[in-house]
Write a protein that holds these residues in place. Structure first.
Motif, PDB file in Angstrom:
ATOM      1  N   ASP A 171      -8.777   7.746   0.041  1.00 33.72           N
ATOM      2  CA  ASP A 171      -7.609   7.390  -0.761  1.00 33.72           C
ATOM      3  C   ASP A 171      -7.872   7.690  -2.229  1.00 33.72           C
ATOM      4  OD1 ASP A 171      -6.481   6.418   1.559  1.00 33.72           O
ATOM      5  OD2 ASP A 171      -6.814   4.301   1.079  1.00 33.72           O
ATOM      6  N   ALA A 224       0.825  -1.210   0.000  1.00 36.54           N
ATOM      7  CA  ALA A 224       0.000   0.000   0.000  1.00 36.54           C
ATOM      8  C   ALA A 224       0.857   1.258   0.000  1.00 36.54           C
ATOM      9  CB  ALA A 224      -0.934   0.002   1.209  1.00 36.54           C
ATOM     10  N   SER A 258      -5.313   2.183  -0.220  1.00 37.88           N
ATOM     11  CA  SER A 258      -6.098   0.955  -0.280  1.00 37.88           C
ATOM     12  C   SER A 258      -6.245   0.434  -1.705  1.00 37.88           C
ATOM     13  CB  SER A 258      -7.492   1.199   0.311  1.00 37.88           C
ATOM     14  OG  SER A 258      -7.413   1.676   1.636  1.00 37.88           O
ATOM     15  N   ALA A 312      -5.349   0.647   5.389  1.00 36.08           N
ATOM     16  CA  ALA A 312      -5.624   0.012   4.103  1.00 36.08           C
ATOM     17  C   ALA A 312      -5.688  -1.505   4.228  1.00 36.08           C
ATOM     18  CB  ALA A 312      -4.556   0.405   3.085  1.00 36.08           C
TER      19      ALA A 312
END
Length: 201
Positions: free
Chosen positions: A127, A17, A79, A111
């Motif tokens: 995000d 991530a 994410s 995430a």
């Protein structure tokens, strides 16, 4: 989380991530601010990084790597980038079966928790869905791993830079009558034997 593990304390840390951040900046952060390797080692685990990029297009090798650990610990970041990594490596196809076998424990934060849900819709308020890194496929994946049947909003009313965005995400889920659980930093959601529990700090 160690109480859920059936074997030893071998941990694979998934940090994909964060792949949009240059490696040099990530190393400096780990050296000066926070090191998941150090934290897990201090807790008595045997951690190492599990880079899903090394398994893009090769799910067989990833399955072998997953079968050699007891806990996969998924870090925060973007994410949507993490979800791409899980798709391109085959992680999303492998993890449900390994959990069903009780062969591994899935854990994570931010995430890492968000992608365990059925959908990432609403998380785009927190995000950027289009954030990419080298080697990642551009299409946005909106479906999660489906390990829980509700969405998760992290950093809710916490001392975190995304706290305001978390409030917006909560409003999205409320206004659309979608099941969700908002969690503050330090809270934990635990799923064991089909039962889901929330532990608040």
């Amino acid at each position: 989380m160690f109480d859920l593990m059936r074997g030893e304390r071998r941990v694979g840390i998934v940090a994909n991530a964060l792949d949009f951040i240059p490696d040099s900046a990530r190393r400096r952060y780990e050296e000066t601010v926070y090191s998941p390797l150090r934290e897990l080692s201090d807790l008595g685990a045997e951690p190492e990084y599990l880079d899903l990029r090394r398994h893009f297009g090769n799910p067989g090798a990833l399955e072998q790597a997953l079968r050699e650990i007891d806990l996969v610990w998924v870090l925060g970041g973007n994410s949507f980038l993490l979800r791409r990594a899980m798709r391109q490596s085959g992680f999303d196809d492998l993890i449900p079966g390994l959990l069903e076998e009780d062969r591994i424990v899935y854990g994570g934060f931010s995430a890492g928790a968000v992608v365990a849900t059925g959908t990432l819709k609403g998380i785009d308020l927190m995000d950027d869905p289009h954030e990419l890194a080298e080697g990642y496929d551009p299409p946005v994946l909106w479906h999660g791993l489906g390990l829980v049947d509700f969405s998760i909003v992290p950093h809710y009313r916490s001392d975190h830079g995304e706290a305001d965005a978390a409030e917006k995400a909560v409003r999205f889920f409320e206004e659309n009558s979608l099941p969700f659980q908002a969690i503050r930093d330090g809270d934990a959601i635990i799923v064991e034997d089909g039962a889901t529990s929330l532990f608040a700090r």
